[in-house]
Motif scaffolding. Structure first.
Motif, PDB file in Angstrom:
ATOM      1  N   ASP A   1      -2.834 -71.002  -8.312  1.00 21.75           N
ATOM      2  CA  ASP A   1      -2.231 -71.392  -6.872  1.00 21.75           C
ATOM      3  C   ASP A   1      -0.803 -70.817  -7.192  1.00 21.75           C
ATOM      4  O   ASP A   1      -0.292 -70.269  -5.929  1.00 21.75           O
ATOM      5  CB  ASP A   1      -2.241 -72.777  -6.704  1.00 21.75           C
ATOM      6  CG  ASP A   1      -3.685 -73.351  -6.029  1.00 21.75           C
ATOM      7  OD1 ASP A   1      -4.527 -72.429  -5.730  1.00 21.75           O
ATOM      8  OD2 ASP A   1      -3.982 -74.683  -6.124  1.00 21.75           O
ATOM      9  N   SER A   2      -0.202 -70.851  -8.132  1.00 21.31           N
ATOM     10  CA  SER A   2       1.303 -70.271  -8.128  1.00 21.31           C
ATOM     11  C   SER A   2       1.115 -68.820  -8.101  1.00 21.31           C
ATOM     12  O   SER A   2       1.891 -68.418  -7.597  1.00 21.31           O
ATOM     13  CB  SER A   2       1.642 -70.759  -9.616  1.00 21.31           C
ATOM     14  OG  SER A   2       3.087 -70.275  -9.960  1.00 21.31           O
TER      15      SER A   2
ATOM     16  N   GLY B   1      -3.546 -79.457  -2.276  1.00 24.06           N
ATOM     17  CA  GLY B   1      -2.596 -78.416  -2.564  1.00 24.06           C
ATOM     18  C   GLY B   1      -3.561 -76.789  -2.565  1.00 24.06           C
ATOM     19  O   GLY B   1      -3.152 -76.065  -1.732  1.00 24.06           O
ATOM     20  N   ASN B   2      -4.488 -76.944  -3.339  1.00 22.97           N
ATOM     21  CA  ASN B   2      -5.526 -75.952  -3.528  1.00 22.97           C
ATOM     22  C   ASN B   2      -6.263 -75.564  -2.197  1.00 22.97           C
ATOM     23  O   ASN B   2      -6.254 -74.364  -1.896  1.00 22.97           O
ATOM     24  CB  ASN B   2      -6.684 -76.256  -4.371  1.00 22.97           C
ATOM     25  CG  ASN B   2      -7.628 -75.294  -4.605  1.00 22.97           C
ATOM     26  OD1 ASN B   2      -8.852 -75.326  -4.012  1.00 22.97           O
ATOM     27  ND2 ASN B   2      -7.424 -74.106  -5.566  1.00 22.97           N
TER      28      ASN B   2
ATOM     29  N   LEU C   1       3.383 -77.725  -4.407  1.00 24.13           N
ATOM     30  CA  LEU C   1       3.621 -76.387  -3.855  1.00 24.13           C
ATOM     31  C   LEU C   1       4.949 -75.855  -4.085  1.00 24.13           C
ATOM     32  O   LEU C   1       5.008 -74.586  -4.338  1.00 24.13           O
ATOM     33  CB  LEU C   1       2.869 -76.268  -2.468  1.00 24.13           C
ATOM     34  CG  LEU C   1       1.305 -76.763  -2.229  1.00 24.13           C
ATOM     35  CD1 LEU C   1       1.365 -77.046  -0.596  1.00 24.13           C
ATOM     36  CD2 LEU C   1       0.532 -76.008  -2.866  1.00 24.13           C
TER      37      LEU C   1
ATOM     38  N   LEU D   1       0.552 -68.216  -4.192  1.00 23.28           N
ATOM     39  CA  LEU D   1       1.772 -68.266  -3.483  1.00 23.28           C
ATOM     40  C   LEU D   1       3.101 -67.343  -3.943  1.00 23.28           C
ATOM     41  O   LEU D   1       3.662 -66.770  -2.947  1.00 23.28           O
ATOM     42  CB  LEU D   1       2.479 -69.657  -3.837  1.00 23.28           C
ATOM     43  CG  LEU D   1       1.725 -70.808  -3.520  1.00 23.28           C
ATOM     44  CD1 LEU D   1       2.039 -72.077  -3.852  1.00 23.28           C
ATOM     45  CD2 LEU D   1       1.506 -71.119  -1.780  1.00 23.28           C
TER      46      LEU D   1
ATOM     47  N   THR E   1       2.217 -83.651  -2.363  1.00 27.90           N
ATOM     48  CA  THR E   1       1.578 -82.086  -2.326  1.00 27.90           C
ATOM     49  C   THR E   1       2.552 -80.878  -1.712  1.00 27.90           C
ATOM     50  O   THR E   1       2.736 -80.140  -2.506  1.00 27.90           O
ATOM     51  CB  THR E   1       0.440 -82.158  -1.381  1.00 27.90           C
ATOM     52  OG1 THR E   1      -0.583 -83.104  -1.704  1.00 27.90           O
ATOM     53  CG2 THR E   1      -0.184 -80.747  -1.397  1.00 27.90           C
TER      54      THR E   1
ATOM     55  N   VAL F   1      -3.463 -73.572  -0.050  1.00 25.91           N
ATOM     56  CA  VAL F   1      -3.214 -72.318  -0.837  1.00 25.91           C
ATOM     57  C   VAL F   1      -4.401 -71.197  -0.266  1.00 25.91           C
ATOM     58  O   VAL F   1      -4.144 -70.234   0.130  1.00 25.91           O
ATOM     59  CB  VAL F   1      -2.828 -72.558  -2.141  1.00 25.91           C
ATOM     60  CG1 VAL F   1      -2.677 -70.865  -2.883  1.00 25.91           C
ATOM     61  CG2 VAL F   1      -1.504 -73.111  -2.390  1.00 25.91           C
TER      62      VAL F   1
ATOM     63  N   PHE G   1       8.005 -75.107   2.298  1.00 24.05           N
ATOM     64  CA  PHE G   1       7.476 -76.240   1.922  1.00 24.05           C
ATOM     65  C   PHE G   1       8.699 -77.343   2.224  1.00 24.05           C
ATOM     66  O   PHE G   1       8.449 -78.307   2.070  1.00 24.05           O
ATOM     67  CB  PHE G   1       7.130 -76.400   0.602  1.00 24.05           C
ATOM     68  CG  PHE G   1       6.042 -75.372   0.350  1.00 24.05           C
ATOM     69  CD1 PHE G   1       4.790 -75.483   0.958  1.00 24.05           C
ATOM     70  CD2 PHE G   1       5.930 -74.312  -0.847  1.00 24.05           C
ATOM     71  CE1 PHE G   1       3.810 -74.617   0.914  1.00 24.05           C
ATOM     72  CE2 PHE G   1       4.932 -73.547  -0.829  1.00 24.05           C
ATOM     73  CZ  PHE G   1       3.786 -73.434  -0.018  1.00 24.05           C
TER      74      PHE G   1
END
Length: 243
Positions: free
Chosen positions: A137-138, A218-219, A196, A141, A192, A222, A153
């Protein structure tokens, strides 16, 4: 025939003829490059194992008419085996490679930030530095941010009203205030949003301390945000969602 040398990470391979392989590379100086590795599928090949997905290599290539040709390859980071031996790492890593290839569409155009971002993400994945889902996820993004689609965010993505806000609208670019909130916008937990934001900023102390339910929420955000901006489905993403 001109030769050039570059660092690269292998994105994808497929067979060519009886013993050759076409290799798609994301290079440091030349962007995305498609090249032929001649004879690399033979057991006697000197560098066939170095031209597999996730491998970080120093390559020498000769310029061809349609495809370049790999003439040498030296290992810089042997990430292929540790990633491919673990299904969770492999599925997360496959999404990274597919995303990088989608974001760097033109060949031979430098994409230095995308290159270093991918190398760092694959290294972190292979070294099990953080939970695979968080690394993925990082990476997504930050890769989208480099491509010009950085989500917000905290402040409202539409009007800029100071946050924090309680709604997330993918098409609007992230968090939105009550006045800008479109119908159907998601309402993630404040934790969340914090997770993010930490993943985008690389604040791993916050990300690693997050709860599983906030990671799951969050997943989903994303994944939806990524596929919206890529304007197509990532074929490898459903495998990660089933893990």
């Amino acid at each position: 025939m001109s030769l050039y040398r570059d660092e690269a990470i292998v994105l994808r391979t497929h067979k060519l003829g009886e013993a050759d392989r076409i290799v798609t590379l994301l290079t440091r100086q030349h962007g995305k490059v498609r090249a032929v590795g001649k004879g690399v599928r033979r057991t006697s090949s000197r560098f066939g194992s170095r031209l597999e997905p996730f491998m970080h290599v120093d390559v020498q290539l000769s310029t061809g008419r349609n495809l370049d040709i790999v003439t040498q390859a030296e290992t810089l980071g042997a990430y292929g085996r540790p990633v491919c031996e673990d299904y969770t790492l492999y599925t997360a890593g496959t999404v990274m490679l597919e995303t990088a290839e989608r974001l760097v569409e033109a060949e031979h155009e430098p994409a230095l930030q995308q290159y270093w971002l991918l190398v760092g993400a694959v290294r972190a994945l292979a070294g099990r530095e953080h939970t695979p889902g968080l690394v993925l996820d990082s990476y997504l993004l930050r890769a989208l941010a480099v491509a010009g689609w950085a989500p917000s965010f905290t402040d409202c993505a539409r009007c800029g009203a100071p946050g924090p806000h309680h709604a997330f609208a993918i098409a609007s670019g992230g968090a939105v205030c009550q006045a800008c909130r479109p119908p159907g916008a998601a309402a993630p937990a404040p934790e969340t949003f914090a997770l993010l934001a930490a993943l985008l900023a690389g604040d791993w102390s916050v990300a690693d301390a997050s709860a599983e339910r906030h990671r799951g929420e969050g997943n989903g955000l994303v994944a939806a945000y990524c596929q919206f901006h890529l304007e197509r489905t990532l074929r490898s993403l459903p495998m990660v969602e089933r893990v």
